[in-house]
Write a protein that holds these residues in place. Structure first.
Motif, short mmCIF file in Angstrom:
data_model
loop_
_atom_site.label_atom_id
_atom_site.label_comp_id
_atom_site.label_asym_id
_atom_site.label_seq_id
_atom_site.Cartn_x
_atom_site.Cartn_y
_atom_site.Cartn_z
N VAL A 145 0.84 -1.20 0.00
CA VAL A 145 0.00 0.00 0.00
C VAL A 145 0.87 1.25 0.00
O VAL A 145 0.66 2.19 -0.78
N GLU A 146 1.88 1.27 0.86
CA GLU A 146 2.79 2.42 0.93
C GLU A 146 3.55 2.60 -0.38
O GLU A 146 3.74 3.73 -0.85
N LEU A 147 3.99 1.48 -0.98
CA LEU A 147 4.70 1.55 -2.26
C LEU A 147 3.83 2.18 -3.34
O LEU A 147 4.29 3.04 -4.10
N PHE A 148 2.60 1.75 -3.43
CA PHE A 148 1.68 2.27 -4.45
C PHE A 148 1.47 3.77 -4.25
O PHE A 148 1.51 4.55 -5.22
N LYS A 149 1.26 4.18 -3.02
CA LYS A 149 1.00 5.60 -2.76
C LYS A 149 2.22 6.45 -3.08
O LYS A 149 2.10 7.53 -3.67
N ARG A 150 3.41 5.98 -2.69
CA ARG A 150 4.62 6.74 -2.96
C ARG A 150 4.89 6.85 -4.46
O ARG A 150 5.52 7.81 -4.91
N ALA A 151 4.42 5.87 -5.23
CA ALA A 151 4.60 5.89 -6.68
C ALA A 151 3.56 6.74 -7.39
O ALA A 151 3.54 6.81 -8.62
N GLY A 152 2.69 7.39 -6.63
CA GLY A 152 1.70 8.27 -7.23
C GLY A 152 0.41 7.58 -7.63
O GLY A 152 -0.32 8.09 -8.50
N VAL A 153 0.12 6.44 -7.02
CA VAL A 153 -1.12 5.73 -7.31
C VAL A 153 -2.17 6.14 -6.27
O VAL A 153 -1.93 6.06 -5.06
N ARG A 154 -3.33 6.58 -6.75
CA ARG A 154 -4.43 6.92 -5.86
C ARG A 154 -5.30 5.67 -5.71
O ARG A 154 -6.01 5.27 -6.64
N LEU A 155 -5.24 5.03 -4.56
CA LEU A 155 -5.98 3.79 -4.36
C LEU A 155 -7.47 4.06 -4.27
O LEU A 155 -7.91 4.93 -3.51
N ILE A 156 -8.24 3.29 -5.04
CA ILE A 156 -9.69 3.43 -5.02
C ILE A 156 -10.37 2.12 -4.61
O ILE A 156 -11.59 2.07 -4.49
N GLY A 157 -9.60 1.08 -4.40
CA GLY A 157 -10.14 -0.20 -3.95
C GLY A 157 -9.05 -1.06 -3.35
O GLY A 157 -7.91 -1.05 -3.82
N GLN A 158 -9.39 -1.76 -2.28
CA GLN A 158 -8.40 -2.61 -1.60
C GLN A 158 -9.12 -3.77 -0.93
O GLN A 158 -10.15 -3.58 -0.26
N ARG A 159 -8.60 -4.96 -1.12
CA ARG A 159 -9.15 -6.14 -0.45
C ARG A 159 -8.01 -6.95 0.15
O ARG A 159 -6.96 -7.10 -0.48
N GLU A 160 -8.23 -7.47 1.33
CA GLU A 160 -7.22 -8.29 1.99
C GLU A 160 -7.89 -9.53 2.59
O GLU A 160 -9.06 -9.49 2.96
N ALA A 161 -7.12 -10.61 2.67
CA ALA A 161 -7.60 -11.83 3.33
C ALA A 161 -6.52 -12.27 4.31
O ALA A 161 -5.34 -12.34 3.96
N ILE A 162 -6.93 -12.56 5.53
CA ILE A 162 -6.01 -13.00 6.58
C ILE A 162 -6.04 -14.51 6.69
O ILE A 162 -7.09 -15.14 6.63
N ASP A 163 -4.87 -15.11 6.82
CA ASP A 163 -4.75 -16.55 7.02
C ASP A 163 -4.88 -16.85 8.51
O ASP A 163 -4.01 -16.49 9.30
N GLU A 164 -5.96 -17.48 8.90
CA GLU A 164 -6.25 -17.69 10.32
C GLU A 164 -5.24 -18.63 10.98
O GLU A 164 -4.90 -18.46 12.15
N GLN A 165 -4.76 -19.61 10.25
CA GLN A 165 -3.76 -20.52 10.82
C GLN A 165 -2.47 -19.77 11.15
O GLN A 165 -1.88 -19.97 12.21
N SER A 166 -2.06 -18.89 10.26
CA SER A 166 -0.87 -18.08 10.52
C SER A 166 -1.07 -17.17 11.72
O SER A 166 -0.17 -17.01 12.56
N LEU A 167 -2.25 -16.58 11.80
CA LEU A 167 -2.55 -15.70 12.93
C LEU A 167 -2.49 -16.46 14.25
O LEU A 167 -1.97 -15.96 15.26
N ALA A 168 -2.97 -17.69 14.23
CA ALA A 168 -2.97 -18.51 15.45
C ALA A 168 -1.55 -18.84 15.90
O ALA A 168 -1.23 -18.73 17.09
N VAL A 169 -0.69 -19.22 14.96
CA VAL A 169 0.68 -19.57 15.37
C VAL A 169 1.46 -18.34 15.82
O VAL A 169 2.31 -18.42 16.71
N LEU A 170 1.15 -17.19 15.24
CA LEU A 170 1.78 -15.95 15.68
C LEU A 170 1.38 -15.63 17.11
O LEU A 170 2.22 -15.24 17.94
N ARG A 171 0.12 -15.82 17.42
CA ARG A 171 -0.36 -15.54 18.78
C ARG A 171 0.16 -16.54 19.79
O ARG A 171 0.20 -16.25 20.99
N ASN A 172 0.58 -17.71 19.29
CA ASN A 172 1.15 -18.73 20.17
C ASN A 172 2.67 -18.61 20.29
O ASN A 172 3.32 -19.51 20.83
N GLY A 173 3.24 -17.52 19.78
CA GLY A 173 4.65 -17.26 20.00
C GLY A 173 5.59 -17.69 18.90
O GLY A 173 6.77 -17.92 19.15
N PHE A 174 5.10 -17.79 17.66
CA PHE A 174 5.97 -18.15 16.55
C PHE A 174 7.14 -17.18 16.48
O PHE A 174 6.98 -15.97 16.50
#
Length: 331
Positions: free
Chosen positions: A255-284
């Motif tokens: 997102v920061e790269l696009f903005k610095r390059a002069g791109v005006r963002l008009i749409g953004q979608r993200e998906a979080i991987d729940e398994q990754s989030l769980a292992v991070l919260r367990n101290g990965f």
């Protein structure tokens, strides 16, 4: 396949003469490109999503021109865009990976597996132009060069997407599918600035990015954030070759790269991987490059960015204002 062995194999092949041909042959013999396993569905679906997202933002697809960054092995996305009404697709790649046999297998998939093709394209497959072009494809009998001529697809490789021999303001859409994660950040910035030069006023950038550890796609024993435990030096040693390189940028950094390059963002979608989030919260354990970043940012497994190149004066053209409906797509 265990990711350690896959990394070692890719590193070994990358160091050999004629490495591109050898790697392709390995993929065809025992990998995902084996004739009995090759499936273009994922890339075809990606193209239909590009069409839907662009149309939701108010962009007309029929008769427009596309520039795809990172062709890869096949013309699946350009072919799908042509079926959906594109007048011309220019697809560029830094490497000459395009394989004629794979592309013709994709054509056979589109022509022979009618139920699956209809399911992939959905209501797009009901449009008159789509059916007219699909019938053209079913009657096609020729080589790759003949196919590109019929479908108005132009392939340029090796070509640097940051320095194109394309006229100013000559392209309506600038797109990629799971390509930017394989490019260093500084070069992405140059590619985005070049996009600002070649896009027509009100033209759209639409990039689908996969920030996950790609080894996790084939090895269920690791998560999508497995590679975040390594330092840059360690990761370069393990996977710093032309087949496995991944910049490991997190979604917010794109997102920061696009903005610095002069791109005006008009749409953004993200998906979080729940398994990754769980292992991070367990101290990965994380390398220091990533340990200060919020877990939710680290666990994003896909991000889609849509935007328009800002004018030199920072103004948005009336046409751009007509097309922009960011609230429909921002999540």
């Amino acid at each position: 396949m265990n990711w350690h062995w896959k990394a070692r194999l890719a590193k070994l092949i990358a160091a050999l003469p004629m490495s591109d041909a050898i790697y392709y042959r390995v993929q065809r013999c025992v990998g995902s490109l084996h004739p009995k396993r090759y499936d273009p569905s994922e890339r075809l679906r990606a193209a239909t999503k590009i069409v839907h997202w662009a149309e939701e933002l108010g962009y007309r697809m029929e008769g427009r021109s596309f520039l795809e960054v990172g062709t890869g092995r096949t013309l699946d996305i350009p072919l799908a865009l042509w079926l959906c009404g594109a007048a011309r697709v220019l697809t560029v790649d830094l490497n000459t990976y395009l394989a004629e046999q794979l592309t013709l297998e994709s054509v056979a998939f589109l022509c022979c597996r009618r139920a699956e093709t209809a399911a992939i394209f959905g209501e797009l497959a009901d449009r008159p132009l789509f059916n007219e072009r699909l019938n053209q494809l079913r009657q096609f009998d020729g080589r790759l060069a003949d196919l590109m001529l019929m479908t108005h697809i132009e392939y340029l490789a090796p070509t640097d997407a940051a320095c194109l021999s394309v006229p100013d303001r000559s392209v309506d859409f600038h797109i990629s599918f799971t390509v930017l994660e394989h490019i260093p950040a500084s070069i992405i910035a140059s590619i985005l600035k070049e996009a600002g030069r070649v896009l027509t006023p009100g033209g759209l950038l639409l990039h689908i990015i996969d920030p996950s550890d790609h080894f996790s796609h084939d090895d269920d024993s690791i998560t999508a954030i497995n590679f975040l435990q390594f330092s840059d030096r360690e990761w370069t040693r393990l996977a710093g070759n032309k087949f496995m390189y991944h910049n490991r940028l997190r979604a917010y950094e794109y997102v920061e790269l696009f903005k610095r390059a002069g791109v005006r963002l008009i749409g953004q979608r993200e998906a979080i991987d729940e398994q990754s989030l769980a292992v991070l919260r367990n101290g990965f354990g994380l390398d220091e490059r990533f340990c200060h970043i919020d877990h939710e940012h680290l666990a994003v497994r896909s991000i889609i960015l849509m935007g328009e190149a800002e004018s030199p004066a920072g103004r948005v053209s009336p046409e751009t204002q007509r097309y922009s409906r960011s609230s429909a797509l921002t999540q």
